[in-house]
Design a protein around this motif. Structure first.
Motif, short mmCIF file in Angstrom:
data_model
loop_
_atom_site.label_atom_id
_atom_site.label_comp_id
_atom_site.label_asym_id
_atom_site.label_seq_id
_atom_site.Cartn_x
_atom_site.Cartn_y
_atom_site.Cartn_z
N SER A 1 7.54 -12.50 7.08
CA SER A 1 7.45 -11.30 7.93
C SER A 1 8.62 -10.36 7.66
O SER A 1 8.45 -9.14 7.61
CB SER A 1 7.45 -11.70 9.41
N MET A 2 9.80 -10.94 7.47
CA MET A 2 10.98 -10.13 7.19
C MET A 2 10.84 -9.41 5.85
O MET A 2 11.15 -8.22 5.74
CB MET A 2 12.24 -11.00 7.19
N ILE A 3 10.35 -10.12 4.84
CA ILE A 3 10.16 -9.51 3.51
C ILE A 3 9.10 -8.41 3.58
O ILE A 3 9.27 -7.33 3.01
CB ILE A 3 9.76 -10.59 2.47
N GLY A 4 8.00 -8.68 4.30
CA GLY A 4 6.95 -7.68 4.47
C GLY A 4 7.45 -6.45 5.20
O GLY A 4 7.15 -5.31 4.83
N GLY A 5 8.25 -6.68 6.24
CA GLY A 5 8.85 -5.57 6.99
C GLY A 5 9.78 -4.74 6.13
O GLY A 5 9.76 -3.51 6.19
N LEU A 6 10.56 -5.42 5.29
CA LEU A 6 11.48 -4.71 4.38
C LEU A 6 10.70 -3.86 3.38
O LEU A 6 11.08 -2.72 3.10
CB LEU A 6 12.35 -5.72 3.64
N ALA A 7 9.59 -4.42 2.87
CA ALA A 7 8.76 -3.67 1.91
C ALA A 7 8.18 -2.41 2.55
O ALA A 7 8.21 -1.33 1.95
CB ALA A 7 7.63 -4.57 1.39
N LEU A 8 7.67 -2.54 3.77
CA LEU A 8 7.13 -1.38 4.49
C LEU A 8 8.23 -0.37 4.80
O LEU A 8 8.01 0.84 4.69
CB LEU A 8 6.45 -1.84 5.79
N PHE A 9 9.38 -0.87 5.18
CA PHE A 9 10.52 -0.02 5.49
C PHE A 9 10.90 0.84 4.28
O PHE A 9 11.05 2.06 4.38
CB PHE A 9 11.70 -0.91 5.90
N LEU A 10 11.02 0.21 3.12
CA LEU A 10 11.40 0.92 1.89
C LEU A 10 10.32 1.89 1.45
O LEU A 10 10.62 3.02 1.02
CB LEU A 10 11.71 -0.09 0.78
N TYR A 11 9.05 1.47 1.57
CA TYR A 11 7.96 2.37 1.19
C TYR A 11 7.89 3.58 2.11
O TYR A 11 7.69 4.71 1.67
CB TYR A 11 6.62 1.61 1.22
N GLY A 12 8.06 3.32 3.41
CA GLY A 12 8.05 4.41 4.38
C GLY A 12 9.16 5.41 4.13
O GLY A 12 8.96 6.62 4.23
N MET A 13 10.36 4.90 3.79
CA MET A 13 11.48 5.79 3.49
C MET A 13 11.18 6.64 2.26
O MET A 13 11.47 7.84 2.23
CB MET A 13 12.75 4.97 3.27
N GLU A 14 10.59 6.02 1.25
CA GLU A 14 10.24 6.75 0.03
C GLU A 14 9.20 7.83 0.31
O GLU A 14 9.32 8.97 -0.15
CB GLU A 14 9.70 5.76 -1.02
N ALA A 15 8.17 7.48 1.09
CA ALA A 15 7.11 8.44 1.42
C ALA A 15 7.65 9.59 2.27
O ALA A 15 7.31 10.75 2.04
CB ALA A 15 5.98 7.72 2.17
N MET A 16 8.50 9.27 3.23
CA MET A 16 9.07 10.31 4.09
C MET A 16 9.98 11.23 3.27
O MET A 16 9.93 12.46 3.42
CB MET A 16 9.87 9.68 5.23
N GLY A 17 10.78 10.65 2.39
CA GLY A 17 11.67 11.45 1.54
C GLY A 17 10.91 12.38 0.61
O GLY A 17 11.29 13.54 0.43
N ALA A 18 9.81 11.87 0.05
CA ALA A 18 8.99 12.69 -0.85
C ALA A 18 8.37 13.86 -0.10
O ALA A 18 8.36 15.00 -0.59
CB ALA A 18 7.89 11.83 -1.48
N GLY A 19 7.86 13.59 1.11
CA GLY A 19 7.28 14.66 1.92
C GLY A 19 8.30 15.70 2.32
O GLY A 19 8.03 16.90 2.30
N LEU A 20 9.50 15.24 2.68
CA LEU A 20 10.57 16.17 3.07
C LEU A 20 11.00 17.07 1.93
O LEU A 20 11.21 18.26 2.11
CB LEU A 20 11.79 15.36 3.58
N SER A 21 11.15 16.47 0.74
CA SER A 21 11.60 17.27 -0.41
C SER A 21 10.57 18.31 -0.82
O SER A 21 10.92 19.42 -1.23
CB SER A 21 11.92 16.35 -1.60
N LYS A 22 9.27 17.99 -0.67
CA LYS A 22 8.21 18.95 -1.00
C LYS A 22 8.13 20.07 0.03
O LYS A 22 7.90 21.24 -0.30
CB LYS A 22 6.86 18.25 -1.08
N LEU A 23 8.31 19.71 1.29
CA LEU A 23 8.14 20.67 2.38
C LEU A 23 9.33 21.60 2.55
O LEU A 23 9.17 22.77 2.89
CB LEU A 23 7.89 19.92 3.69
N SER A 24 10.54 21.08 2.32
CA SER A 24 11.74 21.83 2.67
C SER A 24 11.89 23.14 1.93
O SER A 24 12.14 24.18 2.53
CB SER A 24 12.99 20.97 2.44
#
Length: 203
Positions: A8-31
């Motif tokens: 569960s911890m490994i799965g949570g970490l994977a989602l955490f990292l993916y979410g950060m990457e997706a959010m960062g990509a969206g922010l850089s495109k939008l800004s």
């Protein structure tokens, strides 16, 4: 912690990292340079950056969420590291201020409004909004930011839930209380907070 907790911890970490990457990509495109200019003004002075971090944390009730957003800004190039440091310091101050205000005014933490302000409560709503936005080509980047934030918050919740039993484990907490040297105690507190993802719980 058993094998399922580790998974569960490994799965949570994977989602955490993916979410950060997706959010960062969206922010850089939008800004498109606008957010960089706004953040430059808001964090031009270190004290302003600290106040901004404290204010955001007081609103969303999570220094971890504030820190994650700031790291996302740095990762996408919207914010510089020296700007982020002040906001992260303010986020931790905001956590303590919020706790004091709640204790002084007698507001119960179980109220509906306070529950809705927690990232674990509003992130599913953001996920639904993000999905609706992704259907519109013009709002696709905004949808990506919302979805990314929701995913990383879910990942953080999964990690926290997986390691939560360690807080009640006498052997684990015994290791942390054996240090008489303040520097070692500081390191122990840092590690505990990193593991359970809650400075309030550590305190």
């Amino acid at each position: 912690m058993d094998i399922f907790g580790i998974l569960s911890m490994i799965g949570g970490l994977a989602l955490f990292l993916y979410g950060m990457e997706a959010m960062g990509a969206g922010l850089s495109k939008l800004s498109g340079g606008r957010m960089e200019r706004l953040l430059d003004k808001l964090t031009s002075k270190r004290i302003m950056a600290v106040l901004l971090g404290a204010g955001v944390t007081a609103v969303i009730q999570s220094s971890s969420a504030t820190t994650v957003m700031v790291v996302g800004f740095v990762n996408s190039g919207i914010m510089k590291l020296n700007q982020a440091v002040g906001i992260i310091m303010g986020a931790n101050i905001g956590t303590t201020i919020t706790s004091w205000l709640l204790s002084l005014t007698g507001i119960q933490g179980s109220s509906f409004i306070l529950k809705m302000l927690k990232p674990s409560s509003f992130s599913p709503i953001l996920a639904m909004v993000g999905i609706m936005f992704t259907k519109d080509e013009k709002k696709k980047d905004i949808g990506g930011i919302f979805l990314g934030f929701a995913i990383l918050m879910y990942g953080m919740e999964a990690m926290s839930g997986a390691v939560a039993p360690l807080a009640d484990n006498e052997k684990f907490t015994g290791i942390l209380t054996m240090f008489s040297n303040p520097i070692l105690g500081l390191l122990a507190g840092t590690i505990l907070t990193a593991v359970i993802q809650s400075s309030s719980a550590s305190v």
